[in-house]
Write an enzyme that holds these catalytic residues in place. Structure first.
Site, PDB file in Angstrom:
ATOM      1  N   TYR A   1      44.119  47.786  34.803  1.00 41.00           N
ATOM      2  CA  TYR A   1      43.028  47.035  35.433  1.00 41.00           C
ATOM      3  C   TYR A   1      41.903  46.770  34.430  1.00 41.00           C
ATOM      4  O   TYR A   1      41.389  45.652  34.324  1.00 41.00           O
ATOM      5  CB  TYR A   1      42.506  47.845  36.622  1.00 41.00           C
ATOM      6  CG  TYR A   1      41.454  47.161  37.455  1.00 41.00           C
ATOM      7  CD1 TYR A   1      41.793  46.139  38.343  1.00 41.00           C
ATOM      8  CD2 TYR A   1      40.127  47.561  37.395  1.00 41.00           C
ATOM      9  CE1 TYR A   1      40.831  45.526  39.129  1.00 41.00           C
ATOM     10  CE2 TYR A   1      39.156  46.963  38.178  1.00 41.00           C
ATOM     11  CZ  TYR A   1      39.508  45.944  39.049  1.00 41.00           C
ATOM     12  OH  TYR A   1      38.546  45.352  39.823  1.00 41.00           O
TER      13      TYR A   1
ATOM     14  N   LYS B   1      40.564  43.187  33.106  1.00 47.85           N
ATOM     15  CA  LYS B   1      39.186  42.778  33.358  1.00 47.85           C
ATOM     16  C   LYS B   1      38.409  42.555  32.065  1.00 47.85           C
ATOM     17  O   LYS B   1      37.506  41.710  32.009  1.00 47.85           O
ATOM     18  CB  LYS B   1      38.489  43.816  34.238  1.00 47.85           C
ATOM     19  CG  LYS B   1      39.000  43.848  35.672  1.00 47.85           C
ATOM     20  CD  LYS B   1      38.855  42.491  36.363  1.00 47.85           C
ATOM     21  CE  LYS B   1      39.150  42.573  37.853  1.00 47.85           C
ATOM     22  NZ  LYS B   1      39.014  41.261  38.522  1.00 47.85           N
TER      23      LYS B   1
END
Length: 303
Positions: A156, A160
């Protein structure tokens, strides 16, 4: 008074719940005609119905934007319905916690495909329309996990962080076409962020009851502003949540310039100077950093 986004067309991904739902409603209330995408069509349809019940215009489009075809389909629906695309709010995301040692290929790919590739596919499809219009607003969704790091978020966080880099690239390439691109790093209680299972450090474990009061509605006004034609800011990232908004910036230390190649002993001796943030620079694009190198290596009067 005219609404700030009157007659503008905004595409919002992941709009069926949480932050995406809040963004879509806020954009519609600001006058935008909204195209809502969600992997579950029924969720997007429900939010579109809410917008229409308030007198706004909205359509719902189902499907994942993690593929190029899926991203293009959302924009095609927007153009078919409203004949233009003025703003893209790439909000669709998925969070699958895993420590590095336990990460599977499937867990890595799914998170990167949705969060990073899914941010690009819709923008890529909307880009030619924005170029022809000579204007466009792009808001991507990054995260503190990617900017600052968080246990259990290798997939993640990497995605991001890539989103933040993508926003900077879009800002550079979009400048000549009147297209701005910015990123928001939201902190709000949503169905995804409220899941405190897994290995990560959750916001609720640090903020306690305060986190429960941090709503998606606190984030969406910033998204509306960044989509507004009156907002000229581009290439920036903002932390936002609970009524607080703060710019996040990437800085570069002045550094140390030595012999070529530098000796390891010299690097060790000058390590504090290399790491010092005093008098830092803030490059807004790669060309700015190259200018810093030129000055450091050749002197301030170098041409």
């Amino acid at each position: 008074m005219t609404e700030p986004l009157q007659d503008r067309v905004a595409v919002v991904t992941g709009a069926g719940s949480g932050l995406g739902r809040s963004h879509a409603l806020a954009l519609a209330r600001a006058g935008a005609r909204v195209v809502l995408n969600d992997v579950v069509l029924a969720r997007a349809t429900t939010v579109a119905d809410e917008i229409r019940a308030e007198g706004g215009e909205a359509i719902a489009v189902g499907g994942s934007v993690s593929s190029w075809e899926g991203g293009a389909a959302v924009v095609e629906h927007a153009v078919a319905a409203f004949d233009r695309v003025d703003a893209v709010v790439a909000n669709a995301g998925v969070l699958l916690d895993s420590l590095v040692a336990d990460m599977s290929e499937q867990t890595w790919r799914e998170v990167v495909d949705v969060n990073l590739t899914g941010s690009f596919t819709v923008v890529r499809a909307a880009w030619p329309y924005m170029q022809r219009q000579g204007t466009g607003r792009i808001v991507l969704t990054t995260s503190a996990s990617g900017i600052f790091g968080n246990r259990g978020h290798a997939n993640y966080g990497a995605a991001k962080a890539g989103v933040l880099g993508l926003a900077r690239m879009l800002a550079v390439e979009g400048a000549e076409h009147g297209i701005s691109a910015n990123a928001v790093a939201p902190l709000a209680l949503t169905p995804m962020s409220g899941d405190t299972s897994g290995s990560r450090t959750s916001a609720s474990s640090v903020l306690g009851d305060l986190f429960a009061r941090m709503a998606p509605d606190d984030v969406s006004p910033l998204v509306v502003w960044l989509c507004s034609p009156d907002c000229a800011t581009t290439g920036q990232a903002f932390s936002v949540g609970g009524g607080r908004i703060a710019r996040i910036f990437v800085g570069e230390a002045v550094g140390w310039t030595g012999a070529r190649p530098p000796a390891v002993a010299d690097i060790r001796e000058h390590w504090a100077e290399i790491c010092s943030t005093e008098g830092f620079h803030e490059p807004l694009r790669m060309a700015d950093e190259l200018a810093i190198y030129r000055t450091s290596l050749l002197g301030p009067t170098a041409r």
